[in-house]
Scaffold this motif. Structure first.
Motif, PDB file in Angstrom:
ATOM      1  N   GLY A 311       0.927  -1.305   0.106  1.00 35.03           N
ATOM      2  CA  GLY A 311      -0.091   0.435  -0.064  1.00 35.03           C
ATOM      3  C   GLY A 311       0.628   1.754   0.271  1.00 35.03           C
ATOM      4  N   ASP A 312       0.045   2.420   0.875  1.00 33.23           N
ATOM      5  CA  ASP A 312       0.658   3.597   0.177  1.00 33.23           C
ATOM      6  C   ASP A 312       2.052   3.986   1.725  1.00 33.23           C
ATOM      7  OD1 ASP A 312      -1.006   4.393  -1.349  1.00 33.23           O
ATOM      8  OD2 ASP A 312      -2.490   5.342   0.228  1.00 33.23           O
ATOM      9  N   LEU A 313       2.501   2.702   2.358  1.00 24.52           N
ATOM     10  CA  LEU A 313       3.165   2.738   4.053  1.00 24.52           C
ATOM     11  C   LEU A 313       4.364   1.519   3.138  1.00 24.52           C
ATOM     12  CD1 LEU A 313       4.798   2.898   6.330  1.00 24.52           C
ATOM     13  CD2 LEU A 313       3.879   1.446   7.052  1.00 24.52           C
ATOM     14  N   THR A 314       5.016   2.443   2.238  1.00 27.01           N
ATOM     15  CA  THR A 314       6.713   1.497   2.069  1.00 27.01           C
ATOM     16  C   THR A 314       7.421   0.838   3.068  1.00 27.01           C
ATOM     17  OG1 THR A 314       8.313   3.585   1.320  1.00 27.01           O
ATOM     18  CG2 THR A 314       6.952   3.101   0.094  1.00 27.01           C
ATOM     19  N   ALA A 315       8.117  -0.797   2.768  1.00 24.61           N
ATOM     20  CA  ALA A 315       9.022  -0.707   3.558  1.00 24.61           C
ATOM     21  C   ALA A 315      10.096  -0.107   4.240  1.00 24.61           C
ATOM     22  CB  ALA A 315       9.564  -2.455   2.978  1.00 24.61           C
ATOM     23  N   GLU A 316      10.754   0.554   3.404  1.00 31.21           N
ATOM     24  CA  GLU A 316      12.039   1.339   3.096  1.00 31.21           C
ATOM     25  C   GLU A 316      11.377   2.231   5.016  1.00 31.21           C
ATOM     26  OE1 GLU A 316      15.148   4.289   1.511  1.00 31.21           O
ATOM     27  OE2 GLU A 316      13.693   3.989   0.202  1.00 31.21           O
ATOM     28  N   THR A 317      10.490   3.134   5.140  1.00 33.07           N
ATOM     29  CA  THR A 317       9.372   3.719   5.080  1.00 33.07           C
ATOM     30  C   THR A 317       8.891   3.435   7.180  1.00 33.07           C
ATOM     31  OG1 THR A 317       8.534   5.021   3.734  1.00 33.07           O
ATOM     32  CG2 THR A 317       8.135   5.681   5.895  1.00 33.07           C
ATOM     33  N   ALA A 318       8.687   1.799   6.899  1.00 31.35           N
ATOM     34  CA  ALA A 318       8.820   1.195   7.896  1.00 31.35           C
ATOM     35  C   ALA A 318       9.813   1.161   8.724  1.00 31.35           C
ATOM     36  CB  ALA A 318       8.247  -0.308   7.766  1.00 31.35           C
ATOM     37  N   TYR A 319      11.173   0.726   7.862  1.00 31.14           N
ATOM     38  CA  TYR A 319      12.150  -0.030   8.693  1.00 31.14           C
ATOM     39  C   TYR A 319      12.433   1.233   9.380  1.00 31.14           C
ATOM     40  CZ  TYR A 319      17.623  -1.119   8.004  1.00 31.14           C
ATOM     41  OH  TYR A 319      18.768  -1.342   8.770  1.00 31.14           O
ATOM     42  N   LYS A 320      13.049   2.379   8.343  1.00 33.57           N
ATOM     43  CA  LYS A 320      13.729   3.751   9.113  1.00 33.57           C
ATOM     44  C   LYS A 320      12.272   3.949   9.788  1.00 33.57           C
ATOM     45  CE  LYS A 320      15.715   5.277   4.685  1.00 33.57           C
ATOM     46  NZ  LYS A 320      15.562   6.049   4.052  1.00 33.57           N
ATOM     47  N   GLY A 321      10.837   3.725  10.220  1.00 32.29           N
ATOM     48  CA  GLY A 321      10.034   4.442  10.963  1.00 32.29           C
ATOM     49  C   GLY A 321      10.473   3.222  12.490  1.00 32.29           C
ATOM     50  N   LEU A 322      10.920   2.122  12.149  1.00 27.93           N
ATOM     51  CA  LEU A 322      10.616   0.777  13.733  1.00 27.93           C
ATOM     52  C   LEU A 322      12.042   1.275  14.548  1.00 27.93           C
ATOM     53  CD1 LEU A 322       8.783  -2.098  11.693  1.00 27.93           C
ATOM     54  CD2 LEU A 322       8.684  -1.063  13.652  1.00 27.93           C
ATOM     55  N   MET A 323      13.492   1.645  13.249  1.00 32.69           N
ATOM     56  CA  MET A 323      14.487   1.841  13.939  1.00 32.69           C
ATOM     57  C   MET A 323      14.066   2.898  14.963  1.00 32.69           C
ATOM     58  SD  MET A 323      18.327   2.242  11.637  1.00 32.69           S
ATOM     59  CE  MET A 323      17.577   1.109  11.114  1.00 32.69           C
ATOM     60  N   ASP A 324      13.643   4.046  14.470  1.00 34.34           N
ATOM     61  CA  ASP A 324      13.714   5.252  15.131  1.00 34.34           C
ATOM     62  C   ASP A 324      12.809   5.115  16.462  1.00 34.34           C
ATOM     63  OD1 ASP A 324      14.951   7.040  13.503  1.00 34.34           O
ATOM     64  OD2 ASP A 324      12.742   8.158  12.725  1.00 34.34           O
ATOM     65  N   ALA A 325      11.824   4.017  15.904  1.00 35.39           N
ATOM     66  CA  ALA A 325      11.041   3.833  17.534  1.00 35.39           C
ATOM     67  C   ALA A 325      11.901   2.443  18.558  1.00 35.39           C
ATOM     68  CB  ALA A 325       9.407   2.801  17.058  1.00 35.39           C
ATOM     69  N   GLY A 326      12.970   3.011  17.623  1.00 36.08           N
ATOM     70  CA  GLY A 326      13.347   1.561  18.779  1.00 36.08           C
ATOM     71  C   GLY A 326      13.649  -0.313  18.336  1.00 36.08           C
ATOM     72  N   TYR A 327      13.415  -0.761  16.835  1.00 38.74           N
ATOM     73  CA  TYR A 327      13.089  -1.943  16.515  1.00 38.74           C
ATOM     74  C   TYR A 327      13.940  -1.979  15.143  1.00 38.74           C
ATOM     75  CZ  TYR A 327       9.913  -1.893  20.343  1.00 38.74           C
ATOM     76  OH  TYR A 327       8.930  -1.629  21.456  1.00 38.74           O
ATOM     77  N   ILE A 328      15.136  -2.471  15.588  1.00 40.60           N
ATOM     78  CA  ILE A 328      16.272  -3.407  14.256  1.00 40.60           C
ATOM     79  C   ILE A 328      15.407  -4.395  13.572  1.00 40.60           C
ATOM     80  CG2 ILE A 328      18.215  -3.346  13.183  1.00 40.60           C
ATOM     81  CD1 ILE A 328      19.290  -1.915  14.992  1.00 40.60           C
ATOM     82  N   VAL A 329      14.694  -3.970  12.192  1.00 34.81           N
ATOM     83  CA  VAL A 329      14.387  -5.461  11.312  1.00 34.81           C
ATOM     84  C   VAL A 329      14.875  -5.761   9.933  1.00 34.81           C
ATOM     85  CG1 VAL A 329      12.158  -4.654  12.637  1.00 34.81           C
ATOM     86  CG2 VAL A 329      12.492  -4.327  10.861  1.00 34.81           C
ATOM     87  N   ARG A 330      15.110  -6.554   9.555  1.00 32.93           N
ATOM     88  CA  ARG A 330      16.054  -6.957   8.082  1.00 32.93           C
ATOM     89  C   ARG A 330      14.946  -6.465   6.968  1.00 32.93           C
ATOM     90  NH1 ARG A 330      20.023 -10.515   7.311  1.00 32.93           N
ATOM     91  NH2 ARG A 330      21.356  -9.911   5.507  1.00 32.93           N
ATOM     92  N   TRP A 331      15.232  -5.150   6.438  1.00 31.09           N
ATOM     93  CA  TRP A 331      15.134  -4.645   4.945  1.00 31.09           C
ATOM     94  C   TRP A 331      15.833  -5.682   4.385  1.00 31.09           C
ATOM     95  CZ3 TRP A 331      16.297  -0.153   2.022  1.00 31.09           C
ATOM     96  CH2 TRP A 331      15.579   0.522   1.485  1.00 31.09           C
ATOM     97  N   LEU A 332      15.257  -6.225   2.814  1.00 35.33           N
ATOM     98  CA  LEU A 332      15.858  -6.713   1.432  1.00 35.33           C
ATOM     99  C   LEU A 332      16.471  -6.451   0.567  1.00 35.33           C
ATOM    100  CD1 LEU A 332      15.785  -9.995   3.806  1.00 35.33           C
ATOM    101  CD2 LEU A 332      17.476  -8.963   4.341  1.00 35.33           C
ATOM    102  N   PRO A 333      16.291  -4.865  -0.196  1.00 35.64           N
ATOM    103  CA  PRO A 333      16.355  -4.829  -1.416  1.00 35.64           C
ATOM    104  C   PRO A 333      17.393  -5.610  -2.185  1.00 35.64           C
ATOM    105  CG  PRO A 333      17.841  -3.192   0.037  1.00 35.64           C
ATOM    106  CD  PRO A 333      16.125  -4.330   1.167  1.00 35.64           C
ATOM    107  N   GLY A 334      18.461  -5.803  -1.258  1.00 35.24           N
ATOM    108  CA  GLY A 334      19.190  -6.893  -1.797  1.00 35.24           C
ATOM    109  C   GLY A 334      18.906  -8.202  -1.890  1.00 35.24           C
ATOM    110  N   GLN A 335      17.857  -8.018  -1.990  1.00 37.42           N
ATOM    111  CA  GLN A 335      17.652  -9.989  -1.859  1.00 37.42           C
ATOM    112  C   GLN A 335      16.279  -9.605  -2.827  1.00 37.42           C
ATOM    113  OE1 GLN A 335      18.672 -12.055   2.062  1.00 37.42           O
ATOM    114  NE2 GLN A 335      17.811 -13.268   0.552  1.00 37.42           N
ATOM    115  N   GLY A 336      16.201  -8.833  -3.506  1.00 34.02           N
ATOM    116  CA  GLY A 336      15.053  -8.648  -4.540  1.00 34.02           C
ATOM    117  C   GLY A 336      13.868  -8.172  -3.884  1.00 34.02           C
ATOM    118  N   LEU A 337      13.824  -7.551  -2.651  1.00 32.56           N
ATOM    119  CA  LEU A 337      13.093  -7.737  -1.419  1.00 32.56           C
ATOM    120  C   LEU A 337      12.510  -6.186  -0.982  1.00 32.56           C
ATOM    121  CD1 LEU A 337      12.459 -11.167   0.261  1.00 32.56           C
ATOM    122  CD2 LEU A 337      10.706 -10.048  -1.073  1.00 32.56           C
ATOM    123  N   PRO A 338      12.933  -5.061  -1.707  1.00 32.72           N
ATOM    124  CA  PRO A 338      12.600  -3.911  -1.536  1.00 32.72           C
ATOM    125  C   PRO A 338      10.838  -3.338  -1.146  1.00 32.72           C
ATOM    126  CG  PRO A 338      12.181  -4.277  -3.914  1.00 32.72           C
ATOM    127  CD  PRO A 338      12.794  -5.252  -3.424  1.00 32.72           C
TER     128      PRO A 338
END
Length: 365
Positions: A311-338
């Motif tokens: 939808g409108d919320l992108t994985a990249e935006t969520a990745y950065k937003g979660l990091m700001d909130a105190g949670y590091i997750v795995r964003w995988l554009p290098g594996q074809g999963l941007p």
């Protein structure tokens, strides 16, 4: 002055990138990027590890005899057909090093584990990517990719980073469709998280077939990621060939002792499995409630869930937003999963916190 030139296939390798442990500004926050056990390590394993401090001057048993015997007793296997290595990563590299080379082709699925192309290209072989079926292993696509140059097939079950799972019938169908001279490597890094009723039959297949290798690890369920202990099981000729290129002292004395103790701590394993099953289900159900915002949880049998953003919320935006909130997750554009985030099932507080942060980011609160 020109120096030594690396082999061209080595320069085609994209180096493995591990999950982050700190934020971009250096903060240490909840790390949900590497699928580590949120309950830690078995107390028995920690005690065994500490007791090994009296033997730091000694080389470890290069044959890992006690560990192989413990694994064989645990799983009903022949200890002579067990190989071991510095994490299951080394075992995967050993398989490729022994059975692939220049001119050969190695197949793995789209969105497969990042080590597969590295292990393949390291030998000079050519990686071949089989299309997925909604992020899951597609047996027909794998079989369609086989040529007379194919020497190996890698399949992770459950798959990393998607968490998807192929049932026994599909694994058997895949094996039946491969030539006898093609090695089928079934990567079981997350096997302990599978419901026992859903056993894919990999070990039984490796017991009877001449061309099947199953790999396992102590890094996930057993909480021994720091010690890098992996192992594999297959027909004697497979194991003999891999031993020829295995590092002689790849598992430390402390690591072997801790692994043996971890195998015996059934209460710890049961608690970790129950925790994961409960909170993986809860997490996936909560993501389903965010479907209107374009979030979707891919069904998982591992200790993580792949969340795709449609939808409108992108994985990249969520990745950065979660990091700001105190949670590091795995964003995988290098594996074809941007458009996807792989999120480890953490403690109760961490899992609830990630969902709360995603709700806020998706505008659902």
């Amino acid at each position: 002055m020109n120096g030594p030139a690396p082999k061209p296939w080595i320069m085609q390798i994209a180096p493995y990138v591990p999950g982050r442990s700190t934020t971009e500004d250096g903060r240490k926050v909840a790390k949900l990027s590497s699928n580590e056990n949120p309950l830690g390590t078995s107390p028995r394993a920690r005690e065994a590890f500490a007791s090994a401090a009296t033997s730091l001057e000694r080389y470890p048993d290069a044959g890992a005899a006690d560990l192989r015997e413990a694994l064989a007793a645990k799983h009903g296997l022949d200890p002579a057909r067990i190989i071991y290595g510095n994490g299951s990563d080394e075992v995967l590299h050993l398989a490729a090093g022994a059975f692939a080379g220049p001119g050969d082709e190695v197949i793995y699925v789209n969105y497969g584990f990042a080590v597969y192309p590295i292990a393949t290209r390291r030998t000079g072989a050519t990686p071949v990517i089989a299309p997925d079926k909604d992020y899951a292993t597609d047996v027909d696509a794998i079989l369609a990719a086989v040529t007379d140059r194919t020497t190996m097939v890698f399949v992770a079950n459950p798959n990393n980073p998607t968490g998807t799972y192929a049932p026994r019938s599909e694994i058997e169908r895949l094996h039946a469709g491969l030539r006898d001279d093609i090695l089928l490597v079934l990567d079981h890094a997350y096997a302990e998280y599978i419901d026992g009723a859903d056993d894919d039959g990999a070990m039984a297949l490796a017991e009877r077939a001449s061309n099947v290798l199953v790999t396992r690890t102590f890094s996930k369920m057993y909480g021994l990621a720091a010690e890098r202990i992996g192992w594999g099981y297959g027909a004697a000729p497979l194991i003999e060939a891999m031993h020829r290129i295995r590092l002689p002292f790849s598992i430390t004395i402390a690591g072997q002792s801790a692994a043996i103790a971890a195998l015996g701590d059934t209460d710890f394993v049961a608690n970790a499995a129950a925790h994961n099953a409960k909170w993986r289900t809860w997490f996936s159900d909560e993501i389903a409630k965010l479907g209107n915002a374009g979030l979707r949880a891919i069904p998982s049998q591992a200790n993580f869930v792949l969340v795709v953003f449609e939808g409108d919320l992108t994985a990249e935006t969520a990745y950065k937003g979660l990091m700001d909130a105190g949670y590091i997750v795995r964003w995988l554009p290098g594996q074809g999963l941007p458009h996807g985030l792989r999120i480890t099932i953490g403690t109760e507080d961490e899992t609830r916190g990630v969902i709360a942060a995603l709700r806020t980011l998706a505008g659902a609160e």
